[in-house]
Enzyme design. Sequence first.
Site, PDB file in Angstrom:
ATOM      1  N   ALA A  83      -0.943  -8.605   0.729  1.00 27.03           N
ATOM      2  CA  ALA A  83      -1.838  -9.444  -0.076  1.00 27.03           C
ATOM      3  C   ALA A  83      -1.943  -8.933  -1.506  1.00 27.03           C
ATOM      4  CB  ALA A  83      -3.215  -9.492   0.572  1.00 27.03           C
ATOM      5  N   ARG A 105       0.708 -19.335  -9.452  1.00 25.38           N
ATOM      6  CA  ARG A 105       0.755 -20.802  -9.388  1.00 25.38           C
ATOM      7  C   ARG A 105      -0.532 -21.432  -8.851  1.00 25.38           C
ATOM      8  NH1 ARG A 105       6.192 -21.774  -6.305  1.00 25.38           N
ATOM      9  NH2 ARG A 105       6.061 -19.523  -5.925  1.00 25.38           N
ATOM     10  N   TYR A 147     -41.762 -35.290   2.248  1.00 23.09           N
ATOM     11  CA  TYR A 147     -41.283 -33.925   2.035  1.00 23.09           C
ATOM     12  C   TYR A 147     -42.133 -32.986   2.880  1.00 23.09           C
ATOM     13  CZ  TYR A 147     -40.515 -29.308   0.196  1.00 23.09           C
ATOM     14  OH  TYR A 147     -40.251 -27.974   0.118  1.00 23.09           O
TER      15      TYR A 147
HETATM   16  C1  UD1 Z   1       9.456 -13.169   0.467  1.00 28.30           C
HETATM   17  C2  UD1 Z   1      10.758 -12.726   1.142  1.00 28.30           C
HETATM   18  C3  UD1 Z   1      11.631 -13.937   1.446  1.00 28.30           C
HETATM   19  C4  UD1 Z   1      10.868 -14.932   2.279  1.00 28.30           C
HETATM   20  C5  UD1 Z   1       9.572 -15.318   1.572  1.00 28.30           C
HETATM   21  C6  UD1 Z   1       8.748 -16.186   2.472  1.00 28.30           C
HETATM   22  C7  UD1 Z   1      11.213 -10.514   0.214  1.00 28.30           C
HETATM   23  C8  UD1 Z   1      12.023  -9.734  -0.740  1.00 28.30           C
HETATM   24  N1  UD1 Z   1      11.454 -11.817   0.254  1.00 28.30           N
HETATM   25  O1  UD1 Z   1       9.789 -13.762  -0.762  1.00 28.30           O
HETATM   26  O2  UD1 Z   1      12.816 -13.518   2.141  1.00 28.30           O
HETATM   27  O3  UD1 Z   1      11.666 -16.093   2.524  1.00 28.30           O
HETATM   28  O4  UD1 Z   1       8.806 -14.135   1.290  1.00 28.30           O
HETATM   29  O5  UD1 Z   1       7.685 -16.708   1.728  1.00 28.30           O
HETATM   30  O6  UD1 Z   1      10.402  -9.963   0.922  1.00 28.30           O
HETATM   31  N2  UD1 Z   1       3.525  -9.255  -1.848  1.00 28.30           N
HETATM   32  C9  UD1 Z   1       2.975  -8.014  -2.010  1.00 28.30           C
HETATM   33  N3  UD1 Z   1       3.452  -7.207  -2.975  1.00 28.30           N
HETATM   34  C10 UD1 Z   1       4.472  -7.578  -3.787  1.00 28.30           C
HETATM   35  C11 UD1 Z   1       5.052  -8.841  -3.611  1.00 28.30           C
HETATM   36  C12 UD1 Z   1       4.555  -9.662  -2.629  1.00 28.30           C
HETATM   37  O7  UD1 Z   1       2.033  -7.654  -1.297  1.00 28.30           O
HETATM   38  O8  UD1 Z   1       4.875  -6.776  -4.636  1.00 28.30           O
HETATM   39  C13 UD1 Z   1       3.001 -10.134  -0.826  1.00 28.30           C
HETATM   40  C14 UD1 Z   1       2.457 -11.417  -1.376  1.00 28.30           C
HETATM   41  O9  UD1 Z   1       1.077 -11.280  -1.676  1.00 28.30           O
HETATM   42  C15 UD1 Z   1       2.687 -12.394  -0.248  1.00 28.30           C
HETATM   43  C16 UD1 Z   1       3.941 -11.856   0.431  1.00 28.30           C
HETATM   44  O10 UD1 Z   1       4.053 -10.505   0.034  1.00 28.30           O
HETATM   45  O11 UD1 Z   1       1.633 -12.352   0.673  1.00 28.30           O
HETATM   46  C17 UD1 Z   1       5.177 -12.629   0.053  1.00 28.30           C
HETATM   47  O12 UD1 Z   1       5.330 -12.572  -1.338  1.00 28.30           O
HETATM   48  P1  UD1 Z   1       6.081 -13.718  -2.172  1.00 28.30           P
HETATM   49  O13 UD1 Z   1       6.149 -13.284  -3.572  1.00 28.30           O
HETATM   50  O14 UD1 Z   1       5.477 -15.004  -1.851  1.00 28.30           O
HETATM   51  O15 UD1 Z   1       7.503 -13.701  -1.474  1.00 28.30           O
HETATM   52  P2  UD1 Z   1       8.904 -13.459  -2.068  1.00 28.30           P
HETATM   53  O16 UD1 Z   1       9.076 -12.025  -2.421  1.00 28.30           O
HETATM   54  O17 UD1 Z   1       9.210 -14.489  -3.051  1.00 28.30           O
END
Ligand code: UD1
Length: 502
Positions: free
Chosen positions: A13, A19, A376
């Site tokens: 998280a 976005r 009331y």
């Molecule tokens: C990630 C996956 C991807 C998958 C996608 C599904 C990786 C490298 N890629 O993509 O294969 O299809 O999720 O939605 O893992 N988060 C952190 N710290 C960070 C980055 C993210 O805690 O540094 C958490 C975010 O809060 C979120 C989750 O990890 O809950 C996924 O992050 P998001 O950036 O949506 O996913 P991607 O890295 O784009």
Amino acid sequence: MTIPRPAAVVVLAAGEGTRMRSAVPKVLHTLAGRSMLGHAVTTARALEPERVVVVVRHGREAVVEHLAQIDPEALVADQDEIPGTGRAVQVALAALDAAQQVDGSIVVMAGDVPLLDAGTLQQLLLAHHEDADAVTVLTTEVADPTGYGRVLREPGTGDVAGVVEEKDADDQQREIREINTSTYVFDAAVLRSALTRLGRDNAAGEVYLTDVLAIARGDGGRVRALRTDDTLSVEGVNDRVQLAVLRAELNRRILEDWMRSGVTVVDPATTWVDVDVDLAQDVTLLPGTQLFGATTVASGATIGPDTTLTDVEVGPGASVVRSHGSLAVIAAGATVGPFSYLRPGTVLGEGGKIGAFVETKNAVIGTGSKVPHLSYIGDATIGDHTNIGAASVTANYDGTTKHRTTIGSHVRIGADTMLVAPVTVGDGAFTGAGTVVRRDVPPGALAVNATSQRTVENWVQRTRPDSAAAEAAARARGLRPPDDPAPAADPTPAPEDKDTAR
Ligand code: UD1
Ligand code: CA
């Protein structure tokens, strides 16, 4: 087969959630009366892990404060400036290992996938243990895989060779429609070892958790996938449009469960029920009903149309029509509405009535007692089988302090009675219409204090002789034929004013 319990669940998280365009951290946005983080943590806890750890960074203060409220036992792991899901799990494992080295399986899930259910994770855990996997990843097939990590399957075995991120994929890999949902079960030792070998040599310059899969495979471990057809249950929220879609879907699922357990939902499209609401068999929800918080509705009760209840307890057979309530209790067979407002601390007794255009607050209304119209009732206690006449008010506020009104049983409060608190009306007492009750009324007494009526004859005629009112009055007194349109001077002299006692 018993479901294996994981040693730990890691909830990711720390992401920014740009976005969402919100001052509120993404995982604190809510659906069905619970934050996204709340949904994730509830699901995590349903697996009965030894420990739950939540990785935080963006909006840390708010997220940690919320987590302390919903799950004070959960550990917090702070991600540093190094980006990526791999980094997030590195800090999570360090936090877990710092207390006691984790042994067994570790579930990793994202904090922004609110429809992920414990049943799906249990299937993932079962698959992981049955096949003694090093890693088991939850996947799904989508029509448009843009932006997701693609799952690379080995020919023949169908085992997972790895996951390639959109930015790093070649054209052929981009054709793959099976995607990584960011939900995994890892063997703790495999994860610990692989995490030490993650780099940032990729298109995003991030530490990818997905690289663990290929590393584990390279070490000779078995990496498998469980593919779910329920794509919405694994969908992450990136913006408010997706949040609305998933909110509607979750609501649809909640209503479907209630309908299958014996609740009539006349119009699911306009009915909203939070996750923590409890409904009994043969409850009827009419169109436009919203039940929020810890609202409970007992059997045979009917709610709606167009009613919003938050943390309200509705008894068996009661009915609430076109009304708004919070932190109130409505006992068996009682009726509320239409158009009433039940504020916190309202308790309506069995068979009681809060009718149309009534506001109540901190009001205990006894068995069979009725407040039928335009009143009331605040900071009041009303006994049993008492009737409060239309347009009566408890004047509970003297401008500084709130005071209580106590009304006994079998009391008849006349229409338009003002009860100036603190004041007590004894059992079986009556008040006349228009009474201002400033002093206690003993049991069985009648309180009246409306002054005698003063009637000023021909006042209209004298003060506004040419008005429509004067004309109407003249006709009524037979001084002019009913079809004579022209105003005429009144032939009769104005008599003396006289008081008429009522
Ligand atoms: C990630 C996956 C991807 C998958 C996608 C599904 C990786 C490298 N890629 O993509 O294969 O299809 O999720 O939605 O893992 N988060 C952190 N710290 C960070 C980055 C993210 O805690 O540094 C958490 C975010 O809060 C979120 C989750 O990890 O809950 C996924 O992050 P998001 O950036 O949506 O996913 P991607 O890295 O784009
Ligand atoms: Ca995402």
